[in-house]
Each structure stands twice: as C-alpha cells, then as structure tokens.
Design a protein around this motif. Sequence first.
Motif, PDB file in Angstrom:
ATOM      1  N   ASN A 391       0.846  -1.194   0.000  1.00  0.00           N
ATOM      2  CA  ASN A 391       0.000   0.000   0.000  1.00  0.00           C
ATOM      3  C   ASN A 391       0.882   1.244   0.000  1.00  0.00           C
ATOM      4  O   ASN A 391       1.553   1.533   0.997  1.00  0.00           O
ATOM      5  CB  ASN A 391      -0.903  -0.008   1.231  1.00  0.00           C
ATOM      6  CG  ASN A 391      -1.904   1.147   1.233  1.00  0.00           C
ATOM      7  OD1 ASN A 391      -1.809   2.077   0.440  1.00  0.00           O
ATOM      8  ND2 ASN A 391      -2.871   1.087   2.133  1.00  0.00           N
ATOM      9  N   PRO A 392       0.908   2.027  -1.087  1.00  0.00           N
ATOM     10  CA  PRO A 392       1.789   3.201  -1.140  1.00  0.00           C
ATOM     11  C   PRO A 392       1.455   4.237  -0.074  1.00  0.00           C
ATOM     12  O   PRO A 392       2.328   4.988   0.360  1.00  0.00           O
ATOM     13  CB  PRO A 392       1.558   3.758  -2.555  1.00  0.00           C
ATOM     14  CG  PRO A 392       0.235   3.217  -2.981  1.00  0.00           C
ATOM     15  CD  PRO A 392       0.116   1.878  -2.320  1.00  0.00           C
ATOM     16  N   ASN A 393       0.195   4.272   0.372  1.00  0.00           N
ATOM     17  CA  ASN A 393      -0.198   5.257   1.385  1.00  0.00           C
ATOM     18  C   ASN A 393       0.520   5.021   2.713  1.00  0.00           C
ATOM     19  O   ASN A 393       0.628   5.937   3.529  1.00  0.00           O
ATOM     20  CB  ASN A 393      -1.716   5.215   1.595  1.00  0.00           C
ATOM     21  CG  ASN A 393      -2.474   5.650   0.365  1.00  0.00           C
ATOM     22  OD1 ASN A 393      -2.126   6.645  -0.261  1.00  0.00           O
ATOM     23  ND2 ASN A 393      -3.499   4.902  -0.014  1.00  0.00           N
ATOM     24  N   GLN A 394       1.016   3.802   2.928  1.00  0.00           N
ATOM     25  CA  GLN A 394       1.744   3.498   4.158  1.00  0.00           C
ATOM     26  C   GLN A 394       3.206   3.936   4.088  1.00  0.00           C
ATOM     27  O   GLN A 394       3.908   3.900   5.090  1.00  0.00           O
ATOM     28  CB  GLN A 394       1.661   1.999   4.456  1.00  0.00           C
ATOM     29  CG  GLN A 394       0.245   1.525   4.775  1.00  0.00           C
ATOM     30  CD  GLN A 394       0.162   0.022   4.964  1.00  0.00           C
ATOM     31  OE1 GLN A 394       1.046  -0.721   4.523  1.00  0.00           O
ATOM     32  NE2 GLN A 394      -0.888  -0.439   5.610  1.00  0.00           N
ATOM     33  N   MET A 395       3.657   4.345   2.917  1.00  0.00           N
ATOM     34  CA  MET A 395       5.042   4.780   2.747  1.00  0.00           C
ATOM     35  C   MET A 395       5.159   6.293   2.602  1.00  0.00           C
ATOM     36  O   MET A 395       6.191   6.873   2.906  1.00  0.00           O
ATOM     37  CB  MET A 395       5.661   4.127   1.503  1.00  0.00           C
ATOM     38  CG  MET A 395       5.885   2.637   1.606  1.00  0.00           C
ATOM     39  SD  MET A 395       6.700   1.964   0.139  1.00  0.00           S
ATOM     40  CE  MET A 395       8.317   2.743   0.219  1.00  0.00           C
ATOM     41  N   ILE A 396       4.098   6.930   2.129  1.00  0.00           N
ATOM     42  CA  ILE A 396       4.155   8.351   1.783  1.00  0.00           C
ATOM     43  C   ILE A 396       3.983   9.217   3.031  1.00  0.00           C
ATOM     44  O   ILE A 396       3.068   9.012   3.827  1.00  0.00           O
ATOM     45  CB  ILE A 396       3.067   8.683   0.732  1.00  0.00           C
ATOM     46  CG1 ILE A 396       3.425   8.000  -0.594  1.00  0.00           C
ATOM     47  CG2 ILE A 396       2.915  10.182   0.554  1.00  0.00           C
ATOM     48  CD1 ILE A 396       2.319   8.009  -1.618  1.00  0.00           C
ATOM     49  N   SER A 397       4.880  10.206   3.191  1.00  0.00           N
ATOM     50  CA  SER A 397       4.811  11.078   4.367  1.00  0.00           C
ATOM     51  C   SER A 397       4.837  12.566   4.014  1.00  0.00           C
ATOM     52  O   SER A 397       4.688  13.414   4.891  1.00  0.00           O
ATOM     53  CB  SER A 397       5.963  10.769   5.328  1.00  0.00           C
ATOM     54  OG  SER A 397       7.208  10.943   4.685  1.00  0.00           O
ATOM     55  N   LYS A 398       5.036  12.901   2.759  1.00  0.00           N
ATOM     56  CA  LYS A 398       5.089  14.298   2.336  1.00  0.00           C
ATOM     57  C   LYS A 398       3.866  14.655   1.485  1.00  0.00           C
ATOM     58  O   LYS A 398       3.179  13.776   0.949  1.00  0.00           O
ATOM     59  CB  LYS A 398       6.364  14.564   1.537  1.00  0.00           C
ATOM     60  CG  LYS A 398       7.646  14.413   2.357  1.00  0.00           C
ATOM     61  CD  LYS A 398       7.728  15.479   3.445  1.00  0.00           C
ATOM     62  CE  LYS A 398       9.013  15.378   4.234  1.00  0.00           C
ATOM     63  NZ  LYS A 398       9.105  16.412   5.295  1.00  0.00           N
ATOM     64  N   VAL A 399       3.634  15.950   1.332  1.00  0.00           N
ATOM     65  CA  VAL A 399       2.470  16.437   0.576  1.00  0.00           C
ATOM     66  C   VAL A 399       2.760  16.457  -0.916  1.00  0.00           C
ATOM     67  O   VAL A 399       1.909  16.093  -1.734  1.00  0.00           O
ATOM     68  CB  VAL A 399       2.063  17.846   1.052  1.00  0.00           C
ATOM     69  CG1 VAL A 399       0.946  18.416   0.168  1.00  0.00           C
ATOM     70  CG2 VAL A 399       1.625  17.810   2.509  1.00  0.00           C
ATOM     71  N   TRP A 400       3.971  16.884  -1.287  1.00  0.00           N
ATOM     72  CA  TRP A 400       4.310  17.094  -2.692  1.00  0.00           C
ATOM     73  C   TRP A 400       5.188  15.959  -3.220  1.00  0.00           C
ATOM     74  O   TRP A 400       6.017  15.394  -2.499  1.00  0.00           O
ATOM     75  CB  TRP A 400       5.030  18.435  -2.865  1.00  0.00           C
ATOM     76  CG  TRP A 400       4.271  19.565  -2.254  1.00  0.00           C
ATOM     77  CD1 TRP A 400       4.494  20.147  -1.040  1.00  0.00           C
ATOM     78  CD2 TRP A 400       3.115  20.204  -2.795  1.00  0.00           C
ATOM     79  NE1 TRP A 400       3.579  21.124  -0.795  1.00  0.00           N
ATOM     80  CE2 TRP A 400       2.705  21.192  -1.845  1.00  0.00           C
ATOM     81  CE3 TRP A 400       2.384  20.063  -3.974  1.00  0.00           C
ATOM     82  CZ2 TRP A 400       1.609  22.017  -2.055  1.00  0.00           C
ATOM     83  CZ3 TRP A 400       1.286  20.890  -4.194  1.00  0.00           C
ATOM     84  CH2 TRP A 400       0.909  21.839  -3.248  1.00  0.00           C
ATOM     85  N   ILE A 401       5.018  15.660  -4.510  1.00  0.00           N
ATOM     86  CA  ILE A 401       5.757  14.557  -5.134  1.00  0.00           C
ATOM     87  C   ILE A 401       7.265  14.765  -5.009  1.00  0.00           C
ATOM     88  O   ILE A 401       7.998  13.860  -4.597  1.00  0.00           O
ATOM     89  CB  ILE A 401       5.348  14.418  -6.619  1.00  0.00           C
ATOM     90  CG1 ILE A 401       3.903  13.924  -6.733  1.00  0.00           C
ATOM     91  CG2 ILE A 401       6.302  13.475  -7.349  1.00  0.00           C
ATOM     92  CD1 ILE A 401       3.397  13.843  -8.163  1.00  0.00           C
ATOM     93  N   TYR A 402       7.747  15.945  -5.359  1.00  0.00           N
ATOM     94  CA  TYR A 402       9.189  16.195  -5.338  1.00  0.00           C
ATOM     95  C   TYR A 402       9.751  15.959  -3.944  1.00  0.00           C
ATOM     96  O   TYR A 402      10.792  15.299  -3.774  1.00  0.00           O
ATOM     97  CB  TYR A 402       9.473  17.625  -5.790  1.00  0.00           C
ATOM     98  CG  TYR A 402      10.954  17.936  -5.898  1.00  0.00           C
ATOM     99  CD1 TYR A 402      11.610  17.848  -7.120  1.00  0.00           C
ATOM    100  CD2 TYR A 402      11.698  18.293  -4.769  1.00  0.00           C
ATOM    101  CE1 TYR A 402      12.969  18.116  -7.219  1.00  0.00           C
ATOM    102  CE2 TYR A 402      13.049  18.559  -4.855  1.00  0.00           C
ATOM    103  CZ  TYR A 402      13.682  18.468  -6.084  1.00  0.00           C
ATOM    104  OH  TYR A 402      15.030  18.732  -6.175  1.00  0.00           O
TER     105      TYR A 402
END
Length: 583
Positions: A391-402
Amino acid sequence: MSNDSEAEVLLEFNNFGFTYNAQASPTLYDIDLKLHRGERVLIAGPSGCGKSTLIHCINGLIPFSYKGQMTGSLKIKGEETSNLSIFDISHTVGTVLQDSDAQFVGMTVAEDIAFAPENDCVGDPELHEKVLKAASMVGIDDYLEHAPGELSGGQKQRVSLAGVLVDDVDILIFDEPLANLDPATGKQAIELIDKMQEKTKAAVIIVEHRLEDVLHRHVDRIVLMEKGHILADTSPDVLLSGELLSECGIREPLYITALKYAGVRVHKDMNPSSLDRMILSDECKAKVREWYSQTVETIEKKPAEELLRCDNISFTYDKGDRKALNGISVRIGRGEMTAIVGTNGAGKSTFSKVICGFETEDEGRIYLGGEDIKDLTIKERAEHIGYVMQNPNQMISKVWIYDEVALGLRTRGVPEEEIDKRVEKALKICGLWKMRKWPISALSFGQKKRVTIASILVLDPEMIILDEPTAGQDYRHYTEIMEFLSELNSRGITVVMVTHDMHLMLEYAGRAIVFSGGRVIADDGCHNILTDRHIIKEASLKETSLYGLAIKCGIEDGTDFVKHFIDYERRNIRGKRKEEVYD
C-alpha cells in the motif's frame, strides 16, 4: 440459480444515480439492476468505474457515512432505502470487506461473531447458539477462543463471514475477497461462498478483479461497469464470448486468451465460463495444436552474476515456537526478475524483512555482491536494497511529489544540487517529472505506487523488493505497473516480487522461488512450478488453466505448452499491450 422471474426480488435499482458532495459530476448514472433471492452476481469493471460506490449504496454506507445526492429509486425488499436506517439495512445486507482486519471488533473470534446479536440485545443461551451455529457453518468453531490476529488470511475471512451470517442476512456482499489470499485459499473462499449460499439461500454479490478465480464456481450474471454506467448485465458465457472485457481492461481467463491466440472464435454455446464444461470441437483443438507447434523464439537471459546470496537463514519471532524461516538458502542474480510465491504465512514477507534488516536472522549469512551485510544498518542496506510496500499510502509522508522523492536523500545530508539531479532522473524514469510539483493526493493509486518506487530509485539501489505490486489493480493499472517494472529491470535493476498473482508470475518473472512452512521447496521456471501438482498442493498455489487447456486439446506436454504461451506473449503481445496502456 437462473434468473427466475418468480424468485423474490431482494434489491432493485431504477434509474438510480449518485453524486458525492465533493464532486461536480455523478459517480453513478442511470443504474437499472435487480437482484433475486439465491442469485450470485459478479460486479466487474476498471478501477474508478463505480463498483465501490454501488455496493456502498446497497449496504447503507451511502448516504450514512459518505454524503451525496441520490436520484431515482433504490429498494431493498420492496422498501425505499431512503426510508430505512443503516441499522435496518444491516439486518438484510452483510458485507465482508477486502481487509478482514479492518472488520474485527472483538478480542476473540467468539466475541467478534457475537457483536451484531449482542447489539440487538440477544441474551444467553440464544446468543451462544447463534455464535456456534454461524461458526460451524464456516468451519471456524474450533477457533472461538483465539484472537483474530492469530489466524491465517483464510481463517480471518471465515470469521468475517460468520460475523455477517449470524444475523441471517438476505444479501451477502464480498468486496474483493481474493485480494489478500494465496491462490489455494482464494479457491477455498469461492467454494465457501458457494457452500454458504446453498445453506442460506441468500443472494450474493462479489466485487473482484480476478475473474477466472471467481468463475471457479457458478455465477449467474456478470454486471460490467464503466465510468459509472452498467455496460453489460449478462451471463458469463455471453460476456466471455465477446470483446467487452478486454475493451474495458478486464483480464479474461488465460485459457480464453490462449484460444484467441490460436485463432479459435469463442462463442457462448461453447460454455467458455468453465474450462471443465467448455465444448471444443475437433477443429478448435486442431487450431490450438497447430498454434503450439509454431516455433516461438525464446527470450532467454544469460546466467547473471550473483547479486544476493542467503545461506541457511533461520528466524523466529519473539515467543514463537515455530521458525518463521528455517534454513533458507537462495541466490538471486544481478538483473533478474524473480517472483517469491507461496501460502499465506509461509515466510515470504519475513524473508524480505530479514534481507532489508527490519528483522535480524537467528542463523545464517546474507551476502550482497559477495560481501557479508550482517553489520549493515537498515539505512545502509537501503542504499543497495529498496523495499516497496503493498500500500503506497503506508510509505508516503510528504504532501508534494518532489519532496517525497527527495526525502531519503535529505535525511542522508546530500547537497541540494545533487538532490535536484537525482530526483529529476528518478522522476523521469518513473514518468512523473511533469507532475513533480503536484500534491500526492491528486494521484491515482498506480501513480502513488510510482512515487514510492521513485523514492527508492533515487537512492540508486541494486535491487528492489516489492510486496504484492499489483494487488487490487484492474488489468490496465496492473499492466502499467508491471511494464514499468520491466523497464526498470531492463536498465539492470534486480526486481523481486512477493506475490499471490499467478498470472503476474507467468507473464513477467523469469523464475519463481516457492516458500512453504518457512522453507524453500522449489526454485524453478514459472511454467514448471505451475504445472507441478506436488508443489502446487504443498505451497497453496493454483495450477494454471493453460495446462488444463493443453490436456483438453490432446497436447501431451502441458508444461511445454505453458512455456510456449509465455514465450509467445513476451515476443508478440506485451509490447502491443504496453503501447495500449500508454497511448
């Protein structure tokens, strides 16, 4: 059951539509649909077509949890749902979620099953009788004192099913019941649904991407959705004999695909929804044999130099009596694309965690490029081995892609000038450079998956391990992700995929490592693995239908037929499929 007009109508949509409050356009348009008692209906369609919204309207989550504007009519057992409370609806409609863990509310199996009747103020001894009856019906009565977290994936699903059966519901909804199950357990789940329906006479709605697996048992109708509309509502035989499935990006059964490659025109009178029942004329069988006899150049990679070597790795979780890993010895070559498969709880994910340093092995050695990595930290290992969660949502911690892709470099103190260069390179490889200033919340699930892969790529790893890279994806998004991974692999990055998807394994992996009971029981070409009944049984896999088609057509070497199919696809089809996805 056939669609008998005399059977009780349990559910009826008439010119129904729904628009979420946060959206300008409707998600559902002009829905006309009936469900009769005892029917079994499969709802299929690409991601975003409205399947989830439709079932949320049926089980009352819309409008009670998800707000919006409904138009037209939706009746459950003759009553407009607008006149019913979610409590009323719950006595008629039961839903088994894709993620069983998200459905548990009790500390034990018995408490979880008892939740609904307890809320109805059912007292002893009737409560105990209801719980035992529901548990016995799904074969989980020996586990009533166990905590749900102690159970396997298949057992958890049985508990969830008992939790809705205890209320004697008339409509059972299964939301992607196969997504988190190994092939054999998924097969058992479909058989369990079949058994439950025979006992309860309830109507069943199954929402699932894995069409071939659902059709292991009879389905009365398939409702095919696209862009909020019902595109087709017909029998599986009719739908499989046309082109609507492929046009909508839904994967058809592999034996149907093989027949089409051989030039066989599939029509409904052949009973194409079941390979066992399918009628193939001598002419059709001859076409398949002729196609098989055609020479297809095999795309073989030269033996690669060793990248990763594990020697006799063992690991036991705290307070555990059984070894999660027991004497694992494997070698993975540089630039390979390898699948790790096996039953739920076999040790696949644990093996990945040990390699990445999230867990420390009790015994054995791990070598990367010939160097022992025992003393490397998680951070140091991550510079060589990247791990991408399901699940990518469990890895993502920032708002912006960069910022998300740059995060790993910034935590390592890399100068911003160097970060700019490496982030740009990773985002261009992942096809995200033009979106670098976008918020991640604006991306699709597949695009988020690419962001997490880019955040690993920017560290220049030699190997990427992906946990269920295509779980819950429709065929278009599945192909998008897998072709992207193939492109990375062609650049020399070693790709290891932990997966339950046998189609993925056949189509993309060069070899498969099979886990069972914490041991490696096979390491071979995918065509050999999925035609070896001993390995299939021991590792809870599923024999490919291509093998069955070969035998049905009089081809003695079914294993070679499967290999022929793989070689044909890789040589002639996958390039075209990739062009269609990125068109």
